[in-house]
Design an enzyme around this catalytic site. Structure first.
Site, PDB file in Angstrom:
ATOM      1  N   LYS A 126       0.870  -1.192   0.000  1.00 30.93           N
ATOM      2  CA  LYS A 126       0.000   0.000   0.000  1.00 30.93           C
ATOM      3  C   LYS A 126       0.894   1.225   0.000  1.00 30.93           C
ATOM      4  O   LYS A 126       2.010   1.185   0.547  1.00 30.93           O
ATOM      5  CB  LYS A 126      -0.891   0.005   1.242  1.00 30.93           C
ATOM      6  CG  LYS A 126      -2.126   0.865   1.109  1.00 30.93           C
ATOM      7  CD  LYS A 126      -3.240   0.157   0.358  1.00 30.93           C
ATOM      8  CE  LYS A 126      -4.428   1.062   0.127  1.00 30.93           C
ATOM      9  NZ  LYS A 126      -5.578   0.316  -0.421  1.00 30.93           N
ATOM     10  N   ASP A 166      -7.234   4.366  -4.604  1.00 28.53           N
ATOM     11  CA  ASP A 166      -7.803   4.271  -3.246  1.00 28.53           C
ATOM     12  C   ASP A 166      -8.408   5.642  -2.947  1.00 28.53           C
ATOM     13  O   ASP A 166      -8.640   6.430  -3.888  1.00 28.53           O
ATOM     14  CB  ASP A 166      -6.726   3.872  -2.215  1.00 28.53           C
ATOM     15  CG  ASP A 166      -7.319   3.434  -0.877  1.00 28.53           C
ATOM     16  OD1 ASP A 166      -7.851   2.316  -0.804  1.00 28.53           O
ATOM     17  OD2 ASP A 166      -7.276   4.200   0.106  1.00 28.53           O
TER      18      ASP A 166
HETATM   19  P1  NDP Z   1     -13.528   7.618  -2.097  1.00 28.36           P
HETATM   20  O1  NDP Z   1     -12.474   8.630  -1.870  1.00 28.36           O
HETATM   21  O2  NDP Z   1     -14.131   7.485  -3.452  1.00 28.36           O
HETATM   22  O3  NDP Z   1     -14.741   7.811  -1.062  1.00 28.36           O
HETATM   23  C1  NDP Z   1     -14.567   7.857   0.310  1.00 28.36           C
HETATM   24  C2  NDP Z   1     -15.872   8.376   0.895  1.00 28.36           C
HETATM   25  O4  NDP Z   1     -15.812   8.288   2.316  1.00 28.36           O
HETATM   26  C3  NDP Z   1     -16.112   9.852   0.549  1.00 28.36           C
HETATM   27  O5  NDP Z   1     -17.483  10.049   0.356  1.00 28.36           O
HETATM   28  C4  NDP Z   1     -15.616  10.584   1.791  1.00 28.36           C
HETATM   29  O6  NDP Z   1     -16.238  11.844   2.011  1.00 28.36           O
HETATM   30  C5  NDP Z   1     -16.058   9.595   2.854  1.00 28.36           C
HETATM   31  N1  NDP Z   1     -15.266   9.767   4.078  1.00 28.36           N
HETATM   32  C6  NDP Z   1     -13.927   9.841   4.186  1.00 28.36           C
HETATM   33  N2  NDP Z   1     -13.563   9.997   5.468  1.00 28.36           N
HETATM   34  C7  NDP Z   1     -14.726  10.009   6.162  1.00 28.36           C
HETATM   35  C8  NDP Z   1     -15.030  10.147   7.521  1.00 28.36           C
HETATM   36  N3  NDP Z   1     -14.061  10.279   8.442  1.00 28.36           N
HETATM   37  N4  NDP Z   1     -16.340  10.106   7.894  1.00 28.36           N
HETATM   38  C9  NDP Z   1     -17.331   9.956   6.969  1.00 28.36           C
HETATM   39  N5  NDP Z   1     -17.081   9.827   5.659  1.00 28.36           N
HETATM   40  C10 NDP Z   1     -15.812   9.856   5.268  1.00 28.36           C
HETATM   41  O7  NDP Z   1     -12.879   6.242  -1.624  1.00 28.36           O
HETATM   42  P2  NDP Z   1     -13.337   4.765  -1.976  1.00 28.36           P
HETATM   43  O8  NDP Z   1     -14.808   4.684  -2.028  1.00 28.36           O
HETATM   44  O9  NDP Z   1     -12.532   4.275  -3.111  1.00 28.36           O
HETATM   45  O10 NDP Z   1     -12.790   3.992  -0.687  1.00 28.36           O
HETATM   46  C11 NDP Z   1     -13.570   3.878   0.510  1.00 28.36           C
HETATM   47  C12 NDP Z   1     -12.979   2.760   1.342  1.00 28.36           C
HETATM   48  O11 NDP Z   1     -12.957   1.538   0.593  1.00 28.36           O
HETATM   49  C13 NDP Z   1     -11.526   2.975   1.824  1.00 28.36           C
HETATM   50  O12 NDP Z   1     -11.381   2.354   3.090  1.00 28.36           O
HETATM   51  C14 NDP Z   1     -10.731   2.190   0.790  1.00 28.36           C
HETATM   52  O13 NDP Z   1      -9.461   1.787   1.298  1.00 28.36           O
HETATM   53  C15 NDP Z   1     -11.642   1.003   0.585  1.00 28.36           C
HETATM   54  N6  NDP Z   1     -11.424   0.276  -0.653  1.00 28.36           N
HETATM   55  C16 NDP Z   1     -11.563   0.885  -1.876  1.00 28.36           C
HETATM   56  C17 NDP Z   1     -11.369   0.157  -3.021  1.00 28.36           C
HETATM   57  C18 NDP Z   1     -11.621   0.725  -4.371  1.00 28.36           C
HETATM   58  O14 NDP Z   1     -11.590  -0.034  -5.355  1.00 28.36           O
HETATM   59  N7  NDP Z   1     -11.900   2.009  -4.504  1.00 28.36           N
HETATM   60  C19 NDP Z   1     -10.907  -1.268  -2.989  1.00 28.36           C
HETATM   61  C20 NDP Z   1     -10.893  -1.823  -1.642  1.00 28.36           C
HETATM   62  C21 NDP Z   1     -11.107  -1.055  -0.543  1.00 28.36           C
HETATM   63  P3  NDP Z   1     -15.913  13.132   1.098  1.00 28.36           P
HETATM   64  O15 NDP Z   1     -16.691  12.921  -0.163  1.00 28.36           O
HETATM   65  O16 NDP Z   1     -16.400  14.281   1.912  1.00 28.36           O
HETATM   66  O17 NDP Z   1     -14.424  13.140   0.873  1.00 28.36           O
END
Ligand code: NDP
Length: 450
Positions: A126, A166
């Protein structure tokens, strides 16, 4: 001394005291693999546990770049190449101000076992930077991505270490990172996945984690003679994983009623308006407050208005809960509320969104809990399909990728359940997943000698 305390002590000697998230992940994995350690003494004889807890390589680099005002900015970049017993290192890159070695070590450690569980030949890694992409111009994002790759490209390679997306790293950033690697090396190698289609990305990669999460849940529910049809579901997050999970839940007849972002949460009892959510978060890149302004049926709860520190979405009664935002966002208070509201299933879309205390509480109260390293493995699985398409130049259509994803998620469930049965773990999918992943990595380490 017990092997767990022994391993944690060893890890502490080589880590800093602030590695809170890493030690949380370490303790969870080491505790749940106990049945395998006791049944197979050759793992102890070959010191597999002590060897698996050390990252092979931790890279820290500085990223110097010029912003739109021609000022010099400096950020910290990291890559944790944790374990490559099963194949080249593989894992995403995160751009977020909270990125530090602790968070990345935890994510890389989890990635080893997640990748192993898919049955594919990839190791675990990572990386990321403490750069905040929010409010930056396209030009600044491009310059930062180029500087990130320039500082680090020597450690990347299609058979060495393959990057991916990510939090904060979507198709746009992946494209810029890829472009800079190509310029620096004069190659067109598959050194990063989640690429846009125009650069050799795979159909279905963008939606794979969210869709895979729902396919995994669907498979386990079928095994319990249950289904998602007509069931109320709560989701946190409003990014890539959350949006695609909501989309697939609708496709299976479920009713997703919540989402959240870093500013607050939405509860929409009529079901989330997916088109509106996409427009606000993916096109306009606004806060979720804009969703409630456009939709009368929805309420928006600001983060500060909810003092427990945990996400408001877990207050809403549901059949299934899908934490899809970030680590440690579902704590013991949220778990207690979900259980008292009658939740049946919790499936993790984000990495380690549930605290250890909350996971234990779910287990004690008969809630089926699907851990991230199984339930969100669809993303990395389709990334490997992307790598394979890049190598063979034989590209799959969206339907073919989707069919493969469904099968991969169903197979992951079947193998974990088989491991649970073999070790008499009932429906403890956390232990089943950890034992399955650990054994695959451990056996590969043994086969390679010391
Ligand atoms: P994104 O950046 O697309 O989305 C993250 C979302 O979570 C955003 O809406 C963000 O809000 C919100 N967020 C972040 N921090 C907080 C918080 N403290 N409280 C509430 N909401 C929060 O990321 P992904 O969807 O790609 O990833 C989300 C999770 O999934 C992570 O843990 C990542 O490691 C995991 N993951 C992702 C993969 C992928 O293919 N994308 C694969 C495997 C795991 P805002 O819009 O305001 O920034």
């Amino acid at each position: 001394m017990d092997y767990i305390e022994n391993a944690l002590n060893l890890a502490k000697q080589s880590s800093c005291a602030g590695d809170y998230n890493f030690f949380q992940a370490l303790r969870e994995v080491l505790t749940s693999i106990r049945p395998a350690i006791e049944r197979h003494p050759h793992y102890t004889e070959n010191r597999i546990v002590e060897r698996i807890i050390y990252p092979n390589r931790e890279i820290h680099f500085t990223i110097e770049w010029l912003n739109d005002r021609n000022e010099i900015e400096i950020n910290n970049g990291y890559r944790i190449q944790f374990n490559n017993a099963l194949g080249p290192y593989k894992g995403g890159v995160r751009f977020h101000p909270t990125v530090n070695p602790d968070i990345l070590k935890f994510l890389a450690f989890e990635q080893i076992f997640k990748n192993a569980i898919t049955g594919l030949h990839i190791g675990g890694a990572k990386g990321g930077a403490d750069f905040n992409p929010k409010g930056r111009s396209d030009q600044e994002i491009m310059k930062f991505c180029q500087a990130f790759m320039t500082a680090f490209y020597n450690s990347v390679g299609a058979d060495i270490d393959i990057l991916g997306g990510d939090i904060g790293v979507g198709e746009r950033e992946v494209g810029y990172l890829f472009g800079q690697y190509k310029t620096l090396t004069n190659t067109y190698n598959s050194i990063i996945t989640s690429k846009p289609l125009s650069l050799g990305g795979s159909e279905g990669r963008n939606s794979a984690t969210g869709y895979g999460l729902v396919y995994f849940t669907q498979t386990l529910l079928e095994d319990m003679e249950e289904s998602l049809k007509g069931k109320i579901c709560t989701i946190s997050g409003a990014g890539n994983v959350a949006i695609h999970a909501i989309e697939k839940l609708y496709a299976l007849g479920a009713i997703p009623v919540t989402c959240s972002d870093s500013t607050g949460a939405i509860h929409d009892p009529n079901g989330i308006d997916l088109a509106l959510l996409k427009e606000i978060k993916l096109v306009k890149r606004l806060s979720l407050s804009a969703y409630a302004e456009s939709r009368k049926s929805a309420s928006y709860i600001r983060k500060e208005a909810y003092p427990e520190g945990s996400n408001y979405v877990w207050q809403i009664p549901c059949f299934a809960a899908f934490p899809c935002a970030t680590q440690n966002e579902l704590d013991i208070h949220a778990a207690q509320r979900l259980v008292s509201n009658g939740v049946h299933v919790v499936a993790e879309g984000a990495n380690m969104p549930t605290t250890l205390e909350a996971v234990d509480y779910f287990k004690q109260n008969g809630v089926v809990f699907a851990p991230a390293k199984a339930a969100n493995a669809g993303g990395v699985a389709v990334s490997v399909l992307e790598m394979s398409q890049n190598h063979t130049h034989n590209y799959l259509c969206a339907e073919e990728v989707d069919a493969k994803l469904r099968k991969i998620m169903a197979d992951i469930y079947t193998h974990i359940k088989r491991t649970c049965d073999e070790y008499e773990l009932d429906m403890d999918l956390v232990s089943g997943a950890n034992i399955l992943g650990f054994k695959r990595v451990a056996d590969a380490m043994l086969a390679q000698g010391v």
